[in-house]
Design a protein around this motif. Sequence first.
Motif, PDB file in Angstrom:
ATOM      1  N   ALA A  36       0.854  -1.185   0.000  1.00  0.00           N
ATOM      2  CA  ALA A  36       0.000   0.000   0.000  1.00  0.00           C
ATOM      3  C   ALA A  36       0.895   1.241   0.000  1.00  0.00           C
ATOM      4  O   ALA A  36       1.973   1.228   0.602  1.00  0.00           O
ATOM      5  CB  ALA A  36      -0.911   0.010   1.226  1.00  0.00           C
ATOM      6  N   VAL A  37       0.422   2.297  -0.678  1.00  0.00           N
ATOM      7  CA  VAL A  37       1.194   3.532  -0.792  1.00  0.00           C
ATOM      8  C   VAL A  37       0.233   4.717  -0.691  1.00  0.00           C
ATOM      9  O   VAL A  37      -0.836   4.699  -1.311  1.00  0.00           O
ATOM     10  CB  VAL A  37       1.951   3.576  -2.146  1.00  0.00           C
ATOM     11  CG1 VAL A  37       2.709   4.878  -2.315  1.00  0.00           C
ATOM     12  CG2 VAL A  37       2.888   2.400  -2.293  1.00  0.00           C
ATOM     13  N   GLY A  48      -5.461   9.722  -0.363  1.00  0.00           N
ATOM     14  CA  GLY A  48      -5.936   8.385  -0.035  1.00  0.00           C
ATOM     15  C   GLY A  48      -4.773   7.406  -0.087  1.00  0.00           C
ATOM     16  O   GLY A  48      -3.623   7.792  -0.276  1.00  0.00           O
ATOM     17  N   THR A  49      -5.088   6.133   0.056  1.00  0.00           N
ATOM     18  CA  THR A  49      -4.080   5.082  -0.002  1.00  0.00           C
ATOM     19  C   THR A  49      -4.503   4.053  -1.034  1.00  0.00           C
ATOM     20  O   THR A  49      -5.628   3.565  -0.999  1.00  0.00           O
ATOM     21  CB  THR A  49      -3.917   4.403   1.377  1.00  0.00           C
ATOM     22  OG1 THR A  49      -3.421   5.368   2.306  1.00  0.00           O
ATOM     23  CG2 THR A  49      -2.962   3.234   1.320  1.00  0.00           C
ATOM     24  N   TRP A  57      -7.943  -5.631  -8.445  1.00  0.00           N
ATOM     25  CA  TRP A  57      -9.376  -5.645  -8.747  1.00  0.00           C
ATOM     26  C   TRP A  57      -9.688  -4.782  -9.963  1.00  0.00           C
ATOM     27  O   TRP A  57     -10.530  -5.129 -10.790  1.00  0.00           O
ATOM     28  CB  TRP A  57     -10.201  -5.200  -7.545  1.00  0.00           C
ATOM     29  CG  TRP A  57     -10.283  -6.247  -6.478  1.00  0.00           C
ATOM     30  CD1 TRP A  57      -9.723  -6.197  -5.246  1.00  0.00           C
ATOM     31  CD2 TRP A  57     -10.950  -7.504  -6.558  1.00  0.00           C
ATOM     32  NE1 TRP A  57      -9.987  -7.356  -4.557  1.00  0.00           N
ATOM     33  CE2 TRP A  57     -10.744  -8.177  -5.337  1.00  0.00           C
ATOM     34  CE3 TRP A  57     -11.694  -8.142  -7.552  1.00  0.00           C
ATOM     35  CZ2 TRP A  57     -11.254  -9.438  -5.087  1.00  0.00           C
ATOM     36  CZ3 TRP A  57     -12.205  -9.409  -7.294  1.00  0.00           C
ATOM     37  CH2 TRP A  57     -11.978 -10.038  -6.065  1.00  0.00           C
ATOM     38  N   PHE A  58      -9.007  -3.645 -10.073  1.00  0.00           N
ATOM     39  CA  PHE A  58      -9.205  -2.766 -11.225  1.00  0.00           C
ATOM     40  C   PHE A  58      -8.798  -3.487 -12.508  1.00  0.00           C
ATOM     41  O   PHE A  58      -9.531  -3.482 -13.491  1.00  0.00           O
ATOM     42  CB  PHE A  58      -8.385  -1.476 -11.054  1.00  0.00           C
ATOM     43  CG  PHE A  58      -8.570  -0.507 -12.177  1.00  0.00           C
ATOM     44  CD1 PHE A  58      -9.664   0.351 -12.204  1.00  0.00           C
ATOM     45  CD2 PHE A  58      -7.645  -0.437 -13.213  1.00  0.00           C
ATOM     46  CE1 PHE A  58      -9.830   1.251 -13.246  1.00  0.00           C
ATOM     47  CE2 PHE A  58      -7.806   0.457 -14.259  1.00  0.00           C
ATOM     48  CZ  PHE A  58      -8.904   1.307 -14.270  1.00  0.00           C
ATOM     49  N   PRO A  79     -10.633   2.801  -8.285  1.00  0.00           N
ATOM     50  CA  PRO A  79     -11.392   2.961  -7.032  1.00  0.00           C
ATOM     51  C   PRO A  79     -10.579   2.452  -5.833  1.00  0.00           C
ATOM     52  O   PRO A  79      -9.971   1.381  -5.901  1.00  0.00           O
ATOM     53  CB  PRO A  79     -12.640   2.088  -7.238  1.00  0.00           C
ATOM     54  CG  PRO A  79     -12.678   1.760  -8.691  1.00  0.00           C
ATOM     55  CD  PRO A  79     -11.285   1.871  -9.205  1.00  0.00           C
ATOM     56  N   LEU A  80     -10.575   3.234  -4.775  1.00  0.00           N
ATOM     57  CA  LEU A  80      -9.895   2.832  -3.541  1.00  0.00           C
ATOM     58  C   LEU A  80     -10.925   2.148  -2.652  1.00  0.00           C
ATOM     59  O   LEU A  80     -11.931   2.745  -2.280  1.00  0.00           O
ATOM     60  CB  LEU A  80      -9.286   4.056  -2.840  1.00  0.00           C
ATOM     61  CG  LEU A  80      -8.350   4.905  -3.693  1.00  0.00           C
ATOM     62  CD1 LEU A  80      -7.829   6.093  -2.888  1.00  0.00           C
ATOM     63  CD2 LEU A  80      -7.207   4.077  -4.246  1.00  0.00           C
ATOM     64  N   ARG A  81     -10.672   0.893  -2.313  1.00  0.00           N
ATOM     65  CA  ARG A  81     -11.642   0.117  -1.540  1.00  0.00           C
ATOM     66  C   ARG A  81     -11.632   0.467  -0.058  1.00  0.00           C
ATOM     67  O   ARG A  81     -12.623   0.317   0.623  1.00  0.00           O
ATOM     68  CB  ARG A  81     -11.385  -1.385  -1.720  1.00  0.00           C
ATOM     69  CG  ARG A  81     -11.617  -1.866  -3.135  1.00  0.00           C
ATOM     70  CD  ARG A  81     -11.317  -3.343  -3.349  1.00  0.00           C
ATOM     71  NE  ARG A  81      -9.971  -3.690  -2.903  1.00  0.00           N
ATOM     72  CZ  ARG A  81      -9.709  -4.578  -1.935  1.00  0.00           C
ATOM     73  NH1 ARG A  81     -10.671  -5.213  -1.338  1.00  0.00           N
ATOM     74  NH2 ARG A  81      -8.462  -4.835  -1.591  1.00  0.00           N
TER      75      ARG A  81
END
Length: 136
Positions: A36-37, A48-49, A57-58, A79-81
């Motif tokens: 994660a970044v 966001g991260t 998923w994308f 999209p960020l989950r």
Amino acid sequence: MNIAFFLLPKAEVAYLSEDATLRQALERMEHHRYSAVPILNSEGGYYGTVTEGDLLWFMKSRPELTFESTSRVKLVEVPLRLNNRAVNIDANMDDLISLAKVQNFVPVVDDRNHFIGLVRRSEIIDYCQKGMSQKL
């Protein structure tokens, strides 16, 4: 205790800008071996991260997407989950620990909401472990 004690400054953090591409995100994560970044907006604020899962998923939902074409996909299209939250540098330790329980790292912002670094959950755990060892 102050959050700044645990702060990894922005200069030492691998992060992405919101105008980065999907390919840049993949390469940055691979290079640093991160899952994660944090993403920063054009003003230097925490956006966001992005996680490996977000990217996978994308890509899974777009079978026509090849690795070569990932350089044409902007990271903001992914999209960020998870909604990883940031804390202000003046926040109390309870707020930091509450977020660290559910996030691998906690982004830290200043009074202008600019990203100034992050606190890794592992640093908090190491600190607590040292404190417990000293008491034994």
